[in-house]
Design a protein around this motif. Structure first.
Motif, short mmCIF file in Angstrom:
data_model
loop_
_atom_site.label_atom_id
_atom_site.label_comp_id
_atom_site.label_asym_id
_atom_site.label_seq_id
_atom_site.Cartn_x
_atom_site.Cartn_y
_atom_site.Cartn_z
N ARG A 142 0.84 -1.20 0.00
CA ARG A 142 0.00 0.00 0.00
C ARG A 142 0.87 1.25 0.00
NH1 ARG A 142 -5.57 1.19 -0.73
NH2 ARG A 142 -5.97 3.19 0.27
N SER A 151 -2.13 -0.47 -11.56
CA SER A 151 -3.59 -0.48 -11.46
C SER A 151 -4.19 0.78 -12.07
CB SER A 151 -4.02 -0.63 -10.00
OG SER A 151 -3.62 0.48 -9.22
N VAL A 212 -2.68 -7.89 -11.87
CA VAL A 212 -3.23 -6.66 -11.32
C VAL A 212 -4.52 -6.31 -12.04
CG1 VAL A 212 -2.85 -4.17 -11.08
CG2 VAL A 212 -1.00 -5.77 -10.55
N THR A 215 -7.36 -8.41 -10.90
CA THR A 215 -7.77 -8.07 -9.54
C THR A 215 -8.67 -6.84 -9.51
OG1 THR A 215 -5.71 -9.02 -8.67
CG2 THR A 215 -6.90 -7.52 -7.23
N VAL A 216 -8.43 -5.87 -10.41
CA VAL A 216 -9.28 -4.67 -10.44
C VAL A 216 -10.45 -4.83 -11.40
CG1 VAL A 216 -7.39 -3.15 -9.79
CG2 VAL A 216 -7.85 -3.52 -12.21
N THR A 280 -3.44 -12.66 -5.91
CA THR A 280 -4.59 -11.76 -5.80
C THR A 280 -4.68 -11.12 -4.42
OG1 THR A 280 -5.81 -13.04 -7.45
CG2 THR A 280 -7.10 -11.60 -6.01
N ALA A 281 -4.48 -11.92 -3.38
CA ALA A 281 -4.57 -11.37 -2.02
C ALA A 281 -3.52 -10.30 -1.78
CB ALA A 281 -4.44 -12.50 -1.00
N ILE A 283 -1.95 -8.49 -4.05
CA ILE A 283 -2.24 -7.33 -4.90
C ILE A 283 -3.37 -6.51 -4.31
CG2 ILE A 283 -3.10 -6.61 -7.17
CD1 ILE A 283 -1.66 -9.16 -8.27
N ARG A 284 -4.44 -7.17 -3.87
CA ARG A 284 -5.58 -6.46 -3.31
C ARG A 284 -5.17 -5.65 -2.08
NH1 ARG A 284 -9.08 -10.45 -3.28
NH2 ARG A 284 -9.96 -9.85 -5.29
N ALA A 285 -4.29 -6.21 -1.25
CA ALA A 285 -3.83 -5.49 -0.05
C ALA A 285 -3.02 -4.25 -0.41
CB ALA A 285 -3.00 -6.42 0.82
N LEU A 287 -3.49 -2.40 -3.29
CA LEU A 287 -4.19 -1.51 -4.21
C LEU A 287 -4.49 -0.15 -3.59
CD1 LEU A 287 -6.82 -3.83 -5.92
CD2 LEU A 287 -4.91 -2.67 -7.04
#
Length: 302
Positions: A142, A151, A212, A215-216, A280-281, A283-285, A287
Motif C-alpha cells: 500500500r 492499477s 493486477v 484483480t481490479v 490476488t490477495a 495485490i488487493r492489499a 491496491l
C-alpha cells in the motif's frame, strides 16, 4: 543482539516515505525518530542528522529518490547524504546503520541511480560501523509505485507495453517481508553483510500486469515495445508528472530484469527469505483507492 527487555531506538531517514513508514509502524512511537525533509531534517546536514540520531541504537538509512529534480540529485541524496549519515551516526554513537539499496546497484552503468546507490553501499562498507545493506528488488505494498501505477494505468488505458522484445523477469517483494528483514538486522542479525532481498516468486512483468488487471476487474492488451520507447516515455513522464508513471532508472531496471543481484550478494538465511507470492490477495492489499491517471497527476497541478 539487543536483549528482549530493550526495544532499540531507531532513526529512519526517509521515515515518511513508503518503506520508512512501514518500518516505523513496527515499533512504539517513542522508540522511532523520523529524519526526513518533511520533518525538517536534511539528509546532507550533518548537524541536524547528529541531533536526530542522539540516543539511537540503529539508523535505518532509507532516504532515496528515483529521479532528479532541481537540487535533489542522485549524487546529493544517495552519495553525499550517505556520507553525512555515516558521520552523524559516528558522532552520535550509533551502533549500526542499515542501508536500503537496490538489487542491481553497481558501477559502470549509464544510470546515475545505479551508480549512486553503489557508491552509497561502498561508503557504508568502509565506514567502520556495523552495517547491513539490503539490496532490494521491486517492492510493493500500500502506497507503492508498482501496484499503484499498474492499477491506475490499466484503469486509464487498457493497453500495456512490455519492456523490450524479450522480457526479463522480476521477483516483486512485499514491503512487509522486506521490513521483516530490516527488523532482523536491527535486532543484531546480518552483521556486516550485504544481502539480496527479492520476493518469493519470479514472473514476467506482463504476467504481473495481467494479475493486477484481473484483480481490479479490467482487461488489458499487452504488446511488446522496444526499450527506447520506454526511455522516451520515462523522460516525458519525469518532465510532466508529479510522480512519474515510469522513471528512466525504472526503465533500465525493467530492461535488464530484477531478479539477480549485481554484483552478487549474500543470500538470506532460510528463516528470513521472503516466500510471498504476487497473488490476488497480495495485490488487493496493495491496491490504492480506485482511480485513473488524470490532470491532477501533472506537475504544477493538483
Amino acid at each position: 543482539m539487543f536483549s528482549s527487555a530493550h526495544v532499540p531506538r531507531i532513526a529512519i531517514t526517509g521515515g515518511t516515505g513508503f518503506v520508512g513508514r512501514h518500518l516505523a509502524n513496527r515499533y512504539p512511537e517513542d522508540r522511532v525518530v523520523l529524519a526526513s525533509r518533511r520533518n525538517g531534517v536534511d539528509v546532507t546536514d550533518i548537524d541536524s542528522l547528529t541531533r536526530a540520531f542522539e540516543g539511537c541504537d540503529v539508523v535505518a538509512h532509507f532516504a532515496g529518490i528515483n529521479r532528479e529534480i532541481g537540487t535533489q540529485t542522485f549524487q546529493r541524496v544517495h552519495v553525499e547524504g550517505t556520507a553525512a549519515v555515516i558521520e552523524a551516526a559516528q558522532r552520535a554513537g550509533v551502533r549500526k546503520v542499515i542501508l536500503l539499496s537496490f538489487l542491481r546497484a553497481r558501477p559502470g552503468t549509464r544510470s546515475g541511480y545505479h551508480q549512486s546507490k553503489w557508491e552509497a553501499e561502498e561508503l557504508i562498507r568502509a565506514s567502520g560501523l556495523d552495517y547491513t545493506i539490503l539490496k532490494a528488488g521491486m517492492i510493493y505494498g500500500r502506497g507503492d509505485h508498482l501496484v499503484d501505477h499498474l492499477s491506475r494505468t490499466v484503469q486509464t488505458l487498457p493497453l500495456f507495453a512490455s519492456v523490450g522484445w524479450h522480457e526479463k523477469p522480476i521477483a516483486p517483494i512485499a514491503v512487509e517481508e522486506l521490513v521483516d528483514v530490516a527488523v532482523a538486522a536491527i535486532d543484531g542479525r546480518l552483521t556486516r553483510s550485504t544481502v539480496a532481498v527479492r520476493g518469493g516468486e519470479t514472473l514476467m512483468l506482463s504476467d504481473a500486469v495481467r494479475r493486477v488487471t484481473a484483480t481490479v476487474g479490467r482487461r488489458v492488451w499487452v504488446i511488446p515495445a522496444p526499450i527506447v520507447f520506454h526511455y522516451v516515455l520515462a523522460q516525458l513522464a519525469e518532465w510532466t508528472m508529479r510522480v512519474p508513471l515510469l522513471a528512466k532508472a525504472q526503465a533500465m531496471m525493467l530492461a535488464e530484469g530484477v531478479v539477480d543481484a549485481a554484483p552478487p550478494a549474500d543470500e538470506l538465511p532460510d528463516d528470513l527469505a521472503p516466500v510471498g507470492r504476487f497473488d490476488t490477495a497480495a495485490i488487493r492489499a496493495a491496491l490504492p483507492d480506485a482511480g485513473r491517471f488524470g490532470f491532477a497527476d501533472l506537475r504544477g497541478r493538483g
